[in-house]
Design an enzyme around this catalytic site. Structure first.
Site, mmCIF file in Angstrom:
data_model
loop_
_atom_site.group_PDB
_atom_site.id
_atom_site.type_symbol
_atom_site.label_atom_id
_atom_site.label_comp_id
_atom_site.label_asym_id
_atom_site.label_seq_id
_atom_site.Cartn_x
_atom_site.Cartn_y
_atom_site.Cartn_z
ATOM 1 N N THR A 16 0.816 -1.221 0.000
ATOM 2 C CA THR A 16 0.000 0.000 0.000
ATOM 3 C C THR A 16 0.846 1.265 0.000
ATOM 4 O O THR A 16 0.472 2.272 -0.610
ATOM 5 C CB THR A 16 -0.945 -0.025 1.224
ATOM 6 O OG1 THR A 16 -1.893 -1.078 1.028
ATOM 7 C CG2 THR A 16 -1.703 1.277 1.393
ATOM 8 N N SER A 60 1.659 -7.508 -1.015
ATOM 9 C CA SER A 60 2.463 -8.492 -0.273
ATOM 10 C C SER A 60 1.796 -9.849 -0.186
ATOM 11 O O SER A 60 2.442 -10.841 0.138
ATOM 12 C CB SER A 60 2.801 -7.960 1.117
ATOM 13 O OG SER A 60 1.655 -7.909 1.938
ATOM 14 N N THR A 92 1.621 -4.532 4.227
ATOM 15 C CA THR A 92 1.436 -4.901 5.629
ATOM 16 C C THR A 92 0.835 -6.293 5.812
ATOM 17 O O THR A 92 0.945 -6.873 6.879
ATOM 18 C CB THR A 92 0.511 -3.879 6.324
ATOM 19 O OG1 THR A 92 -0.751 -3.860 5.654
ATOM 20 C CG2 THR A 92 1.126 -2.492 6.314
ATOM 21 N N ASP A 93 0.196 -6.810 4.746
ATOM 22 C CA ASP A 93 -0.538 -8.072 4.922
ATOM 23 C C ASP A 93 0.371 -9.218 5.368
ATOM 24 O O ASP A 93 -0.044 -10.072 6.161
ATOM 25 C CB ASP A 93 -1.246 -8.459 3.615
ATOM 26 C CG ASP A 93 -2.426 -7.543 3.301
ATOM 27 O OD1 ASP A 93 -2.815 -6.750 4.187
ATOM 28 O OD2 ASP A 93 -2.955 -7.624 2.178
HETATM 29 N N1 ASP Z 1 -2.685 -5.245 0.391
HETATM 30 C C1 ASP Z 1 -1.591 -4.487 0.897
HETATM 31 C C2 ASP Z 1 -0.312 -5.326 0.890
HETATM 32 O O1 ASP Z 1 -0.024 -6.018 1.814
HETATM 33 C C3 ASP Z 1 -1.881 -3.972 2.232
HETATM 34 C C4 ASP Z 1 -0.856 -3.049 2.774
HETATM 35 O O2 ASP Z 1 0.219 -2.868 2.244
HETATM 36 O O3 ASP Z 1 -1.170 -2.497 3.824
HETATM 37 O O4 ASP Z 1 0.374 -5.267 -0.108
#
Ligand code: ASP
Length: 343
Positions: A16, A60, A92-93
């Site tokens: 993100t 991710s 973050t995932d």
């Molecule tokens: N979908 C995103 C990822 O993990 C979520 C994030 O980065 O917060 O790539």
């Protein structure tokens, strides 16, 4: 500052923090590490020389283990070539798994700091720039040396081994349920509230093998263990309990491959001798399962994969979990322990 002008390498993986608007206002990864760095007011004031590497640009959820093994080798190469620290920007995932794998494979004292964002650059209140600024300040702090891989998020600093994403949308999504953050960024300056812990580094091995995680659910049938699984992690109920009909097939699996018992509660330890009925933690450990200690199921999977890739057999795997599980058996770590006080 580590030196007069510390060199910090910023490695971009996507997530993100690097997303921009695509069709219909939804976002997808697009921004390079260089553009992330350019967007942060105040970075220049930290006095660090920043180099950027675009490792990947993916959500991710679609990172592969080989991407992370490659990133770990890139980090080792840049540190060996003289960089003072590394910042990794990622989604973050899966950040908690990414950080822990990098931690297990990072054998130097230099800081490696992972960060990301909960709000994309397209949103009001985007948190990526603040998190990146904090991550670079942590990477340049002398207090970060010898701590392995850290996660800087929302002005908190977490140890890779403990941190988890505990909320799907909050900007304060990251937490360390056991022990709390090891530090905080206050007025732009990192302050540590915990001493550096013993570091459990796994020798870099071959390809990371397949290790599924199965999660216990009320009344569910026992899982089939895939034939190509090199190990298995079971996310059990509570302190390490399963339906009693899971015990015989898991005992059979444990005769073939290491089977690690963790808790699906995602905080707190599995126990070893409190409950004594079929499917209890004591029964499962007597049948050959290996307790994960304080490691949650996804951290346990990362440790099991790294240990197996390094050539560990069942006894070494059990010893690795006794040490890295955090319940006081640090001396059993099968490889050299770096830094920290032995507990
Ligand atoms: N979908 C995103 C990822 O993990 C979520 C994030 O980065 O917060 O790539």
């Amino acid at each position: 500052m580590v030196g007069a002008m510390a060199t910090i390498v910023v490695c971009g993986l996507g997530g993100t923090i690097a997303m921009t608007a695509v069709d219909g206002g939804a976002v997808a990864p697009a921004l390079t590490a260089a553009s992330l760095v350019r967007a942060v007011p105040g970075l220049a004031g930290l006095g660090a020389g920043l180099e950027v590497v675009d490792v990947a640009n993916v959500p991710s959820s679609s990172l592969r283990l080989a991407d992370l093994a490659g990133l770990s080798a890139t980090i080792a190469g840049r540190l060996a070539a003289g960089a003072d620290g590394v910042v990794v920007t990622t989604g973050t995932d899966t950040l908690e798994e990414c950080a822990y794998l990098l931690d297990l494979l990072h054998d130097g004292p230099q800081p490696v700091v992972v960060t990301g964002a909960m709000r994309s650059p397209a949103l009001a209140g985007a948190d990526g720039p603040a998190n990146l600024l904090a991550a670079v300040s942590v990477a340049t702090s002398p207090g970060s040396r010898g701590r392995g891989v850290l996660v800087a998020f929302a002005d908190e600093v977490h140890a890779a081994v403990r941190v988890r994403k505990g909320h799907s949308t909050r900007v304060t999504a990251f937490e360390s349920p056991v022990g709390g953050p090891v530090g905080y960024v206050v007025e732009g300056v990192p302050h540590f509230v915990a001493a550096p812990a013993a570091r459990f580094v796994v020798p870099r091995g071959g390809e990371l093998p397949r290790v599924p995680v199965v999660v216990a659910a009320l009344g569910e049938d026992a899982p089939d263990v895939p034939a190509d699984a090199a190990g298995l992690v079971v996310a059990a109920f509570g302190v390490g309990h399963l339906p009693q009909w899971w015990a015989p097939p898991l005992a059979e699996a444990a005769r073939r491959v290491p089977v690690v018992l963790a808790t699906r509660t995602l905080a707190g330890p599995v126990l070893s001798g409190t409950y004594g009925y079929p499917g209890s933690e004591r029964d499962l450990l007597e049948r050959g399962l290996i307790p994960a200690g304080l490691l949650g199921p996804w951290k346990a999977r990362i440790l099991l994969m790294a240990a197996l890739a390094a050539g560990a057999g069942r006894e070494q795997v059990a010893a690795a979990f006794a040490a890295a599980g955090g319940l006081g058996d640090a001396a059993r770590w099968p490889w050299p322990v770096r830094g920290g006080a032995r507990t």
